[in-house]
Motif scaffolding. Structure first.
Motif, mmCIF file in Angstrom:
data_model
loop_
_atom_site.group_PDB
_atom_site.id
_atom_site.type_symbol
_atom_site.label_atom_id
_atom_site.label_comp_id
_atom_site.label_asym_id
_atom_site.label_seq_id
_atom_site.Cartn_x
_atom_site.Cartn_y
_atom_site.Cartn_z
ATOM 1 N N THR A 20 42.955 42.033 31.030
ATOM 2 C CA THR A 20 43.081 42.209 32.478
ATOM 3 C C THR A 20 41.736 42.617 33.068
ATOM 4 O O THR A 20 40.836 43.054 32.353
ATOM 5 N N LEU A 21 41.603 42.496 34.380
ATOM 6 C CA LEU A 21 40.387 42.956 35.041
ATOM 7 C C LEU A 21 40.210 44.453 34.856
ATOM 8 O O LEU A 21 39.102 44.952 34.640
ATOM 9 N N SER A 22 41.319 45.196 34.906
ATOM 10 C CA SER A 22 41.232 46.655 34.775
ATOM 11 C C SER A 22 40.862 47.093 33.364
ATOM 12 O O SER A 22 40.521 48.250 33.140
ATOM 13 N N SER A 23 40.911 46.155 32.384
ATOM 14 C CA SER A 23 40.508 46.494 31.019
ATOM 15 C C SER A 23 39.007 46.304 30.804
ATOM 16 O O SER A 23 38.507 46.528 29.700
ATOM 17 N N THR A 24 38.280 45.889 31.846
ATOM 18 C CA THR A 24 36.830 45.751 31.761
ATOM 19 C C THR A 24 36.202 47.105 31.433
ATOM 20 O O THR A 24 36.469 48.100 32.091
ATOM 21 N N LYS A 25 35.378 47.144 30.388
ATOM 22 C CA LYS A 25 34.653 48.371 30.082
ATOM 23 C C LYS A 25 33.676 48.642 31.223
ATOM 24 O O LYS A 25 32.945 47.741 31.650
ATOM 25 N N TRP A 26 33.650 49.882 31.717
ATOM 26 C CA TRP A 26 32.946 50.182 32.970
ATOM 27 C C TRP A 26 32.239 51.523 32.874
ATOM 28 O O TRP A 26 32.744 52.461 32.244
ATOM 29 N N TRP A 27 31.064 51.602 33.519
ATOM 30 C CA TRP A 27 30.270 52.836 33.572
ATOM 31 C C TRP A 27 29.736 53.202 32.184
ATOM 32 O O TRP A 27 29.467 54.358 31.865
ATOM 33 N N ILE A 28 29.539 52.237 31.322
ATOM 34 C CA ILE A 28 29.080 52.519 29.966
ATOM 35 C C ILE A 28 27.561 52.646 29.959
ATOM 36 O O ILE A 28 26.843 51.693 30.270
ATOM 37 N N GLY A 29 27.055 53.819 29.614
ATOM 38 C CA GLY A 29 25.620 54.047 29.582
ATOM 39 C C GLY A 29 24.919 53.161 28.573
ATOM 40 O O GLY A 29 25.366 53.037 27.431
ATOM 41 N N ALA A 30 23.810 52.520 28.981
ATOM 42 C CA ALA A 30 22.958 51.636 28.176
ATOM 43 C C ALA A 30 23.554 50.251 27.979
ATOM 44 O O ALA A 30 22.925 49.400 27.349
ATOM 45 N N LEU A 31 24.726 49.991 28.528
ATOM 46 C CA LEU A 31 25.365 48.685 28.322
ATOM 47 C C LEU A 31 24.787 47.597 29.223
ATOM 48 O O LEU A 31 24.706 46.429 28.841
ATOM 49 N N GLY A 32 24.356 47.979 30.419
ATOM 50 C CA GLY A 32 23.982 46.981 31.416
ATOM 51 C C GLY A 32 22.994 45.945 30.931
ATOM 52 O O GLY A 32 23.289 44.749 30.897
ATOM 53 N N LYS A 33 21.787 46.393 30.520
ATOM 54 C CA LYS A 33 20.759 45.445 30.091
ATOM 55 C C LYS A 33 20.015 45.921 28.847
ATOM 56 O O LYS A 33 19.003 45.329 28.483
ATOM 57 N N THR A 34 20.495 46.990 28.195
ATOM 58 C CA THR A 34 19.717 47.612 27.125
ATOM 59 C C THR A 34 20.331 47.433 25.744
ATOM 60 O O THR A 34 19.691 46.948 24.829
ATOM 61 N N ALA A 35 21.578 47.864 25.572
ATOM 62 C CA ALA A 35 22.191 47.928 24.244
ATOM 63 C C ALA A 35 22.377 46.539 23.632
ATOM 64 O O ALA A 35 22.762 45.591 24.315
ATOM 65 N N LEU B 235 28.248 38.304 25.670
ATOM 66 C CA LEU B 235 29.524 38.422 26.354
ATOM 67 C C LEU B 235 29.309 38.459 27.856
ATOM 68 O O LEU B 235 28.211 38.237 28.353
ATOM 69 N N VAL B 236 30.388 38.727 28.602
ATOM 70 C CA VAL B 236 30.275 38.931 30.048
ATOM 71 C C VAL B 236 29.838 40.377 30.261
ATOM 72 O O VAL B 236 30.651 41.306 30.245
ATOM 73 N N ILE B 237 28.534 40.573 30.423
ATOM 74 C CA ILE B 237 27.960 41.917 30.467
ATOM 75 C C ILE B 237 26.951 41.990 31.597
ATOM 76 O O ILE B 237 26.266 41.017 31.904
ATOM 77 N N GLY B 238 26.850 43.156 32.220
ATOM 78 C CA GLY B 238 25.847 43.357 33.252
ATOM 79 C C GLY B 238 25.791 44.804 33.672
ATOM 80 O O GLY B 238 26.555 45.650 33.195
ATOM 81 N N GLY B 239 24.878 45.131 34.597
ATOM 82 C CA GLY B 239 24.764 46.481 35.131
ATOM 83 C C GLY B 239 25.689 46.663 36.318
ATOM 84 O O GLY B 239 25.994 45.712 37.038
ATOM 85 N N LEU C 271 34.904 45.615 43.320
ATOM 86 C CA LEU C 271 33.839 46.159 42.485
ATOM 87 C C LEU C 271 33.198 45.068 41.637
ATOM 88 O O LEU C 271 31.975 44.997 41.484
ATOM 89 N N TRP C 272 34.043 44.215 41.069
ATOM 90 C CA TRP C 272 33.552 43.114 40.236
ATOM 91 C C TRP C 272 32.621 42.200 41.032
ATOM 92 O O TRP C 272 31.556 41.801 40.553
ATOM 93 N N LYS C 273 33.020 41.881 42.257
ATOM 94 C CA LYS C 273 32.199 41.023 43.108
ATOM 95 C C LYS C 273 30.873 41.706 43.451
ATOM 96 O O LYS C 273 29.815 41.061 43.465
#
Length: 569
Positions: free
Chosen positions: A150-165, A194-198, A538-540
């Motif tokens: 689901t959209l609500s299962s998107t991992k969110w606010w994860i530190g270092a995930l945006g463009k680093t990890a 994967l579908v990943i971003g900041g 938020l996703w948009k």
């Protein structure tokens, strides 16, 4: 500057706070290197873009990197890779199999790969059991299929995930053949495919360099919060210890310390006492966590529940105490939510306290002695002694740490006893009161131990001053808690009436707020959109984040060029 000259050896006390002279000298050396490096020039920090703050290059060794990151965090410059140290590597080392550690352990230690910890989701966070991300085991291929249904299962606010990890430890519900849900488990996952971003800039421009991001898993296949909370205690101590002197010019032309004004020193000196207690308490927690880690590695989980309650209560205490002002506020206020939302953690502390209470006083329960109580429930011994009364108070008694410690323990025991009589009646404020009282009773007992032991580390004069600092912490804690020392809370019925009325008005809340007539444009809030589709909004919004416009951030290009330059030379 003009002011009172200290009578203590500043270097001795500094070494005490920093776990020894050697550690301080190394920290001071790196701090000087950082301050003289143009890369960390703060003069233009306020004017730098989030992208500019994110990209930083250095050439530190592994040990120097860890120490430098701790210095940078203290100085208000959180780093994109900081979460690798505190949230990824410790969890991997504690939870990974020997095979996984043999393959990735060296890479993790040398930062050959950079990691993050993926727990919080767009729809859930603190309640791990409610997470929606799934890991379905496929016996035929012996693989786990990671999926965001689901959209609500998107991992969110994860530190270092945006463009680093490059890798991450993912909390997901393990689904066994036949559809059996066995609850949350940890999975080591390679990222960046994967579908990943900041998620973009945060409120009030806080945490500008912490690379918080999102991730959605589409049937991905491949073959520790306690630690973070324990570290938050020391971190809060260093944060609230940022005290400097300023003031008006005196007759002699020198600037008077603003802290010497009576109206201010009664507010600022207690802040110093909190900083000292939190720093030392954090050191003790770190030692306790290391012991727990050794126990867990041998299969001993007997202390896990105690550590969970301890770190939950302390996380709430230090995060609510440590929220400062200005940029410090913007950088620290997320601590109230991350690693467990404070209201939820208060509830967990209350449940643990009630469980301990019932085991002590329930009819037919085995006889309990004070020696059998754990450190977080030791205050309950007061309920085991017949006709035990609170201590008699006099002006001289406030100079005795034992007096304030006993008062805080009495407060905790009485509030837990009262709460046990009203189980089943929801009262959020009472939950906070009890959780705070139980935690402060635990801390008070630890402060008593600090007072007893400080003479073993410091010289008599310095030890005497630090003891007074600790005593001030105890006295100010009692002072701030005066309203909760009554055996019966006179405002409880009022709060229950307010809660009941709020419940009656709840069905009308949407209509009442819609009546304000604000448009989506006026509110300019993804969470406050009129149609209620906040997750979609938020996703948009995050798709417009500039860092998400390229798959590989320029930071990695800089690292590559730096490596090539060194090899060329």
């Amino acid at each position: 500057m003009r002011g009172v000259v200290t009578s203590i050896s500043v270097s001795d006390v500094r070494h005490f706070l920093h776990n020894g002279a050697a550690h301080w000298r190394k920290r001071d050396q790196i701090s000087q290197n950082l301050s003289s490096d143009p890369l960390f020039d703060k003069s233009q920090r306020t004017f730098a873009t989030r992208k500019e703050l994110y990209i930083q290059v250095h050439r530190w060794s592994f040990k120097e990197t860890n120490l430098a990151l701790s210095i940078i965090d203290v100085k208000g410059l959180p780093q994109a890779v900081g979460l690798h140290n505190v949230a990824f590597e410790p969890v991997l080392r504690l939870q990974a199999s020997p095979e996984l550690l043999s393959k990735y352990g060296a890479l993790v230690a040398s930062k050959g790969i950079l990691g993050c910890y993926l727990q919080t989701e767009l729809g859930h966070g603190t309640k791990v059991g409610h997470l929606e991300t799934t890991a379905t085991y496929i016996p035929e291929t012996r693989e786990f299929e990671i999926h965001s249904p689901t959209l609500s299962s998107t991992k969110w606010w994860i530190g270092a995930l945006g463009k680093t990890a490059t890798h991450g430890v993912v909390q997901a519900k393990l689904i066994l053949p036949g559809g059996k849900d066995t609850g949350p488990h940890l999975f080591f996952v390679q990222l960046r495919c994967l579908v990943i971003g900041g998620i973009g800039p945060k409120a009030l421009a806080g945490y500008p360099t912490t690379d918080n991001g999102f991730a959605r898993f589409d049937h991905l296949s491949y073959g520790g919060m306690l630690y973070i909370r324990s570290g938050m205690v020391t971190g809060a101590g260093w944060l609230i210890g940022k005290v400097r002197r300023r003031g008006e010019i005196g007759p002699d032309g020198l600037e008077r310390q603003i802290i010497t004004y009576l109206s201010l020193n009664v507010r600022l000196i207690p802040v110093i006492s909190h900083a000292y207690v939190f720093v030392e308490l954090g050191h003790a927690l770190t030692r306790g966590f290391n012991t727990l880690a050794r126990d867990l590695s041998s299969g001993d989980t007997s202390q896990l529940a105690e550590m969970h309650m301890m770190t939950s209560g302390l996380k709430v205490l230090v995060s609510t105490t440590g929220v400062g002002a200005g940029r410090m506020y913007a950088d620290y206020v997320p601590a109230v939510t991350y690693e467990g939302e404070n209201y939820v953690l208060d509830g967990q502390v209350l449940r643990a306290a009630l469980k301990s209470f019932l085991s002590v006083v329930a009819a037919g329960a085995p006889t309990t002695t004070a020696a059998a109580l754990s450190p977080t429930s030791y205050y309950l011994r007061l309920l085991l002694v017949k006709n035990l009364l609170p201590p008699e108070l006099s002006p001289a008694s406030w100079k005795q740490p034992a007096t304030t410690i006993l008062l805080l323990e009495w407060r905790a025991a009485l509030l837990v006893h009262e709460s046990a009589q009203t189980i089943g009646q929801p009262d959020t404020l009472a939950t906070q009161r009890v959780s705070r009282a139980v935690t402060e009773a635990f801390v008070a007992a630890r402060v008593g131990e600090m007072i007893q032991g400080v003479g073993n580390t410091l010289k008599p004069r310095e030890a005497d001053v630090v003891k007074k600092v600790y005593l001030l912490y105890l006295l100010t804690t009692v002072k701030s808690a005066l309203g909760t020392f009554r055996s019966r809370d006179p405002t409880r019925e009022l709060r229950l009436a307010v809660a009941a009325l709020c419940g009656e008005l709840l069905p009308e809340a949407i209509g009442l707020t819609d009546a304000f007539g604000f448009s989506d444009w006026e509110l300019d809030s993804a969470l406050g959109v009129y149609d209620g589709r906040a997750f979609e909004a938020l996703w948009k919004k995050v798709q417009e984040e500039p860092l998400n416009q390229m798959e590989v951030t320029e930071a990695y290009e800089f690292v590559y060029l730096a490596i090539q330059f060194r090899e060329f030379r």
